[in-house]
Design a protein around this motif. Structure first.
Motif, PDB file in Angstrom:
ATOM      1  N   THR A  61       0.882  -1.219  -0.007  1.00 45.24           N
ATOM      2  CA  THR A  61       0.009   0.075   0.048  1.00 45.24           C
ATOM      3  C   THR A  61       0.761   1.150  -0.042  1.00 45.24           C
ATOM      4  O   THR A  61       0.441   2.354  -0.208  1.00 45.24           O
ATOM      5  CB  THR A  61      -0.866   0.094   1.233  1.00 45.24           C
ATOM      6  OG1 THR A  61      -0.106   0.124   2.366  1.00 45.24           O
ATOM      7  CG2 THR A  61      -2.102  -1.227   1.255  1.00 45.24           C
ATOM      8  N   GLU A  62       2.131   0.993   0.288  1.00 45.30           N
ATOM      9  CA  GLU A  62       3.073   2.393   0.226  1.00 45.30           C
ATOM     10  C   GLU A  62       3.380   2.499  -1.111  1.00 45.30           C
ATOM     11  O   GLU A  62       3.328   1.904  -2.086  1.00 45.30           O
ATOM     12  CB  GLU A  62       4.353   1.869   1.320  1.00 45.30           C
ATOM     13  CG  GLU A  62       4.905   0.762   0.514  1.00 45.30           C
ATOM     14  CD  GLU A  62       5.917   0.218   1.710  1.00 45.30           C
ATOM     15  OE1 GLU A  62       6.930  -0.449   1.296  1.00 45.30           O
ATOM     16  OE2 GLU A  62       5.728  -0.004   2.933  1.00 45.30           O
ATOM     17  N   SER A  63       4.295   3.699  -1.019  1.00 41.82           N
ATOM     18  CA  SER A  63       4.587   4.115  -2.511  1.00 41.82           C
ATOM     19  C   SER A  63       6.350   3.963  -2.489  1.00 41.82           C
ATOM     20  O   SER A  63       7.008   4.233  -1.575  1.00 41.82           O
ATOM     21  CB  SER A  63       4.336   5.734  -2.453  1.00 41.82           C
ATOM     22  OG  SER A  63       4.827   6.060  -3.890  1.00 41.82           O
ATOM     23  N   PRO A  64       6.930   3.425  -3.640  1.00 34.92           N
ATOM     24  CA  PRO A  64       5.988   3.038  -4.772  1.00 34.92           C
ATOM     25  C   PRO A  64       5.310   1.825  -4.762  1.00 34.92           C
ATOM     26  O   PRO A  64       5.684   0.843  -4.082  1.00 34.92           O
ATOM     27  CB  PRO A  64       7.196   3.020  -5.859  1.00 34.92           C
ATOM     28  CG  PRO A  64       8.274   2.753  -5.061  1.00 34.92           C
ATOM     29  CD  PRO A  64       8.203   3.272  -3.787  1.00 34.92           C
ATOM     30  N   ALA A  65       4.101   1.719  -5.415  1.00 36.32           N
ATOM     31  CA  ALA A  65       3.469   0.596  -5.316  1.00 36.32           C
ATOM     32  C   ALA A  65       4.121  -0.487  -6.101  1.00 36.32           C
ATOM     33  O   ALA A  65       4.885  -0.239  -6.937  1.00 36.32           O
ATOM     34  CB  ALA A  65       2.179   0.768  -6.086  1.00 36.32           C
ATOM     35  N   ARG A  66       4.109  -1.933  -5.706  1.00 38.02           N
ATOM     36  CA  ARG A  66       4.583  -2.874  -6.411  1.00 38.02           C
ATOM     37  C   ARG A  66       3.472  -3.775  -6.548  1.00 38.02           C
ATOM     38  O   ARG A  66       2.543  -4.138  -5.894  1.00 38.02           O
ATOM     39  CB  ARG A  66       5.611  -3.608  -5.368  1.00 38.02           C
ATOM     40  CG  ARG A  66       6.879  -2.858  -5.202  1.00 38.02           C
ATOM     41  CD  ARG A  66       7.967  -3.369  -4.016  1.00 38.02           C
ATOM     42  NE  ARG A  66       9.270  -2.647  -4.022  1.00 38.02           N
ATOM     43  CZ  ARG A  66       9.919  -2.336  -4.892  1.00 38.02           C
ATOM     44  NH1 ARG A  66       9.991  -3.035  -6.088  1.00 38.02           N
ATOM     45  NH2 ARG A  66      11.095  -1.498  -4.689  1.00 38.02           N
ATOM     46  N   HIS A  67       3.635  -4.819  -7.673  1.00 40.25           N
ATOM     47  CA  HIS A  67       2.755  -5.512  -8.255  1.00 40.25           C
ATOM     48  C   HIS A  67       3.428  -7.023  -8.398  1.00 40.25           C
ATOM     49  O   HIS A  67       4.521  -6.965  -8.755  1.00 40.25           O
ATOM     50  CB  HIS A  67       1.935  -5.023  -9.620  1.00 40.25           C
ATOM     51  CG  HIS A  67       1.226  -3.764  -9.103  1.00 40.25           C
ATOM     52  ND1 HIS A  67       2.096  -2.619  -9.193  1.00 40.25           N
ATOM     53  CD2 HIS A  67       0.029  -3.333  -9.303  1.00 40.25           C
ATOM     54  CE1 HIS A  67       0.869  -1.685  -9.009  1.00 40.25           C
ATOM     55  NE2 HIS A  67      -0.239  -2.127  -8.929  1.00 40.25           N
ATOM     56  N   VAL A  68       2.506  -8.024  -8.298  1.00 39.38           N
ATOM     57  CA  VAL A  68       2.816  -9.407  -9.046  1.00 39.38           C
ATOM     58  C   VAL A  68       1.491  -9.798  -9.956  1.00 39.38           C
ATOM     59  O   VAL A  68       0.759  -9.404  -9.981  1.00 39.38           O
ATOM     60  CB  VAL A  68       2.979 -10.305  -7.790  1.00 39.38           C
ATOM     61  CG1 VAL A  68       3.848  -9.966  -6.774  1.00 39.38           C
ATOM     62  CG2 VAL A  68       1.423 -10.597  -7.073  1.00 39.38           C
ATOM     63  N   ALA A  69       2.243 -10.515 -10.743  1.00 39.32           N
ATOM     64  CA  ALA A  69       1.180 -11.109 -11.782  1.00 39.32           C
ATOM     65  C   ALA A  69       0.359 -12.168 -11.241  1.00 39.32           C
ATOM     66  O   ALA A  69       1.143 -13.222 -10.433  1.00 39.32           O
ATOM     67  CB  ALA A  69       2.029 -11.621 -12.982  1.00 39.32           C
ATOM     68  N   VAL A  70      -0.873 -12.465 -11.267  1.00 39.17           N
ATOM     69  CA  VAL A  70      -1.646 -13.554 -10.798  1.00 39.17           C
ATOM     70  C   VAL A  70      -1.008 -14.632 -11.913  1.00 39.17           C
ATOM     71  O   VAL A  70      -0.801 -14.620 -13.158  1.00 39.17           O
ATOM     72  CB  VAL A  70      -3.005 -13.332 -11.173  1.00 39.17           C
ATOM     73  CG1 VAL A  70      -3.964 -14.663 -10.932  1.00 39.17           C
ATOM     74  CG2 VAL A  70      -3.432 -12.153 -10.212  1.00 39.17           C
ATOM     75  N   PRO A  71      -0.766 -16.063 -11.284  1.00 37.32           N
ATOM     76  CA  PRO A  71      -0.415 -17.090 -11.950  1.00 37.32           C
ATOM     77  C   PRO A  71      -1.090 -17.386 -13.364  1.00 37.32           C
ATOM     78  O   PRO A  71      -2.272 -17.456 -13.173  1.00 37.32           O
ATOM     79  CB  PRO A  71      -0.318 -18.386 -11.102  1.00 37.32           C
ATOM     80  CG  PRO A  71       0.000 -17.599  -9.703  1.00 37.32           C
ATOM     81  CD  PRO A  71      -0.893 -16.333  -9.900  1.00 37.32           C
TER      82      PRO A  71
END
Length: 277
Positions: A61-71
């Motif tokens: 939720t913090e900045s910068p946001a990080r993402h992962v791919a759904v398998p």
């Protein structure tokens, strides 16, 4: 890979971003923009859309946001199930919408893809029986559909011309296509109600019909081929003694003259003398 994802509903930026995210889990938008070769504004928009479509999720939720791919197995599996439900519902709705078709209707098809698609669709829709005459070359695209029909409880009867492995249903083996005349033909009958006759030579075309007399005719042709294969397997020596190698005497006598001459040439040495005698 990008084009295949686009076919499933992603745009170019989303597809590139998803592939980059698969290789760089928990990446920031800035990092993904560099690896995907996208402008940052396009990357952030693609990430937001991927999250909405279930292809990605945010891990912080913090900045910068990080993402992962759904398998892929999860997100594409879900997409597959959704699509199957929508298609099944649409089939039922369209069937209710469609007026009864005349039993005398004959449908003409042109081109290999159109003919093959219709053949596979008819086999897939079979409820009790699939009967077929085909060349061994056709098994490369027919086997899976025939196996699925057999697994669903259908009786499957197949006449195969040439060498080809088929472990589905009742299989009747015939001579190689290079010892036949008349071109590359395929006959199909489904549930004693629908028939299709196709020629798969240089310009593939087919006709499909539910007309009872024509369906019975195609059914008889397929059965007769099975009878001949079974009889020839058991009594080949006696039959060739009476009618020549590969039954050339009998076959040539009943064929049009040009096809009779070609039959003699493809059957091989000795056939012409045997026929003349």
């Amino acid at each position: 890979m990008i084009e295949r994802l686009v076919e499933l509903g992603l745009n170019q930026s989303e597809a590139r971003c998803y592939l980059a995210l698969l290789q760089h889990p928990e990446a920031t938008g800035y990092e993904l923009a560099k690896s995907a070769g996208l402008q940052r504004a396009n990357t952030y928009a693609a990430l937001e859309s991927l999250c909405e479509k279930g292809f990605a999720s945010r891990t912080t939720t913090e900045s910068p946001a990080r993402h992962v791919a759904v398998p892929p197995s999860e997100t594409l599996g879900r997409l597959k199930r959704q699509t199957a439900r929508r298609v099944d519902t649409l089939i039922a709705d369209l069937a209710a919408w469609t007026a009864p078709q005349p039993t005398t209707a004959i449908t003409a098809l042109q081109g290999h893809d159109a003919v093959a698609d219709r053949i596979l669709a008819l086999i897939d829709a079979a409820q009790g029986r699939v009967a077929l005459c085909c060349w061994s070359d056709d098994l490369s695209w027919l086997t899976d559909a025939l196996r699925a029909a057999a697994n669903s409880g259908c009786r499957v009867v197949v006449n195969v011309f040439g060498d080809g492995d088929l472990d589905v249903g009742e299989v009747f083996r015939h001579e190689s296509p290079d010892r036949t005349v008349g071109g590359h033909l395929l006959l199909l009958a489904v549930d004693f109600r629908t028939a299709l006759v196709a020629t798969l030579d240089d310009h593939p075309q087919a006709i499909q019909t539910d007309q009872p007399a024509l369906v019975r005719l195609v059914e008889k042709l397929i059965r007769d081929e099975a009878y001949l294969a079974a009889i020839f397997e058991q009594h080949r020596d006696a039959l060739e003694q009476s009618f020549g190698p590969h039954l050339v005497d009998l076959r040539a006598r009943l064929l049009p003259p040009d096809e009779a001459d070609r039959l003699v040439s493809v059957v091989g040495f000795g056939a012409a003398d045997h026929t003349l005698s």
